[in-house]
Design a protein around this motif. Structure first.
Motif, PDB file in Angstrom:
ATOM      1  N   GLY A   1       0.712  -1.255   0.063  1.00  0.00           N
ATOM      2  CA  GLY A   1      -0.126   0.049   0.129  1.00  0.00           C
ATOM      3  C   GLY A   1       0.783   1.392   0.087  1.00  0.00           C
ATOM      4  O   GLY A   1       0.259   2.569  -0.200  1.00  0.00           O
ATOM      5  N   GLU A   2       2.303   1.188   0.154  1.00  0.00           N
ATOM      6  CA  GLU A   2       2.933   2.393   0.156  1.00  0.00           C
ATOM      7  C   GLU A   2       3.441   2.916  -1.165  1.00  0.00           C
ATOM      8  O   GLU A   2       3.074   2.123  -2.305  1.00  0.00           O
ATOM      9  N   VAL A   3       3.742   3.982  -1.484  1.00  0.00           N
ATOM     10  CA  VAL A   3       3.953   4.440  -2.835  1.00  0.00           C
ATOM     11  C   VAL A   3       5.431   4.324  -2.788  1.00  0.00           C
ATOM     12  O   VAL A   3       6.337   4.819  -2.173  1.00  0.00           O
ATOM     13  N   HIS A   4       6.022   3.807  -4.078  1.00  0.00           N
ATOM     14  CA  HIS A   4       7.460   3.671  -4.407  1.00  0.00           C
ATOM     15  C   HIS A   4       7.250   4.213  -5.649  1.00  0.00           C
ATOM     16  O   HIS A   4       6.883   3.701  -6.711  1.00  0.00           O
TER      17      HIS A   4
ATOM     18  N   TYR B   1       1.575  -8.900  -1.116  1.00  0.00           N
ATOM     19  CA  TYR B   1       0.882  -9.949  -0.338  1.00  0.00           C
ATOM     20  C   TYR B   1       1.097 -11.500  -0.811  1.00  0.00           C
ATOM     21  O   TYR B   1       1.459 -11.724  -1.941  1.00  0.00           O
ATOM     22  N   THR B   2       0.766 -12.363  -0.015  1.00  0.00           N
ATOM     23  CA  THR B   2       0.731 -13.696  -0.631  1.00  0.00           C
ATOM     24  C   THR B   2      -0.587 -14.233  -0.187  1.00  0.00           C
ATOM     25  O   THR B   2      -1.220 -14.082   0.851  1.00  0.00           O
TER      26      THR B   2
ATOM     27  N   ASP C   1       3.937  -8.998  -5.712  1.00  0.00           N
ATOM     28  CA  ASP C   1       4.737  -7.844  -5.384  1.00  0.00           C
ATOM     29  C   ASP C   1       5.089  -7.056  -6.831  1.00  0.00           C
ATOM     30  O   ASP C   1       5.471  -7.368  -7.594  1.00  0.00           O
ATOM     31  N   THR C   2       4.374  -5.830  -6.631  1.00  0.00           N
ATOM     32  CA  THR C   2       4.675  -4.783  -7.686  1.00  0.00           C
ATOM     33  C   THR C   2       5.545  -4.046  -7.604  1.00  0.00           C
ATOM     34  O   THR C   2       5.673  -2.754  -8.315  1.00  0.00           O
ATOM     35  N   THR C   3       6.578  -4.273  -6.759  1.00  0.00           N
ATOM     36  CA  THR C   3       7.654  -3.210  -6.491  1.00  0.00           C
ATOM     37  C   THR C   3       8.672  -3.066  -7.580  1.00  0.00           C
ATOM     38  O   THR C   3       8.780  -1.746  -8.058  1.00  0.00           O
ATOM     39  N   ALA C   4       8.940  -4.021  -8.306  1.00  0.00           N
ATOM     40  CA  ALA C   4       9.735  -3.946  -9.530  1.00  0.00           C
ATOM     41  C   ALA C   4       9.199  -3.367 -10.879  1.00  0.00           C
ATOM     42  O   ALA C   4       7.710  -3.406 -10.939  1.00  0.00           O
TER      43      ALA C   4
END
Length: 99
Positions: free
Chosen positions: A41-44, A52-53, A96-99
Motif C-alpha cells: 500500500g505504500e507509494v514507491h 501480499y501472499t 509484489d509490484t515493487t519492481a
C-alpha cells in the motif's frame, strides 16, 4: 480497478477459486488466507505497491507442482499466476509490484 489489488483479493479469504492445471483439469481451491507484506500500500517511485501472499488449501486428491496456473473467480476474472507448493496441500501465490 486492479483486480489483483490487496483490497480486492483480501476480500476473497475463505472463498473458493477455480484452478486450471496444464491438462485443463479444474479444481475448487480454498483461499485460506491472504497475508499482507511490509510496504503493501505504500507509494514507491510514484506507484502504489501491492505486496501480499495468497495461501491456498488444495484438494487431497490433487497435487500442483510449482508453476503457472489459471486461477479464476468472478471478482478477478481469469489470471495466470505462479503457484508454489508448501506443506499439507497448501500452496502460495505472492504478488509484489515493487519492481
Amino acid at each position: 480497478m486492479n483486480v489483483l489489488s490487496w483490497e480486492n483479493i483480501s476480500k476473497l479469504e475463505g472463498q473458493n477459486v477455480m484452478v486450471l492445471d496444464g491438462a485443463e483439469n479444474e479444481f475448487d481451491v480454498l483461499i485460506e488466507s491472504v497475508l499482507e507484506h511490509e510496504m503493501n500500500g505504500e507509494v514507491h517511485e510514484g506507484r502504489n505497491v501491492e505486496r501480499y501472499t495468497i495461501v491456498l488449501l488444495g484438494p487431497n486428491h490433487a497435487e500442483f507442482p510449482q508453476g503457472n496456473y489459471i486461477v479464476s473467480h468472478p471478482s478477478m476474472g481469469q489470471q495466470i499466476l505462479y503457484m508454489i507448493p508448501g506443506e499439507e496441500n497448501r500452496y502460495s501465490i505472492t504478488i509484489d509490484t515493487t519492481a
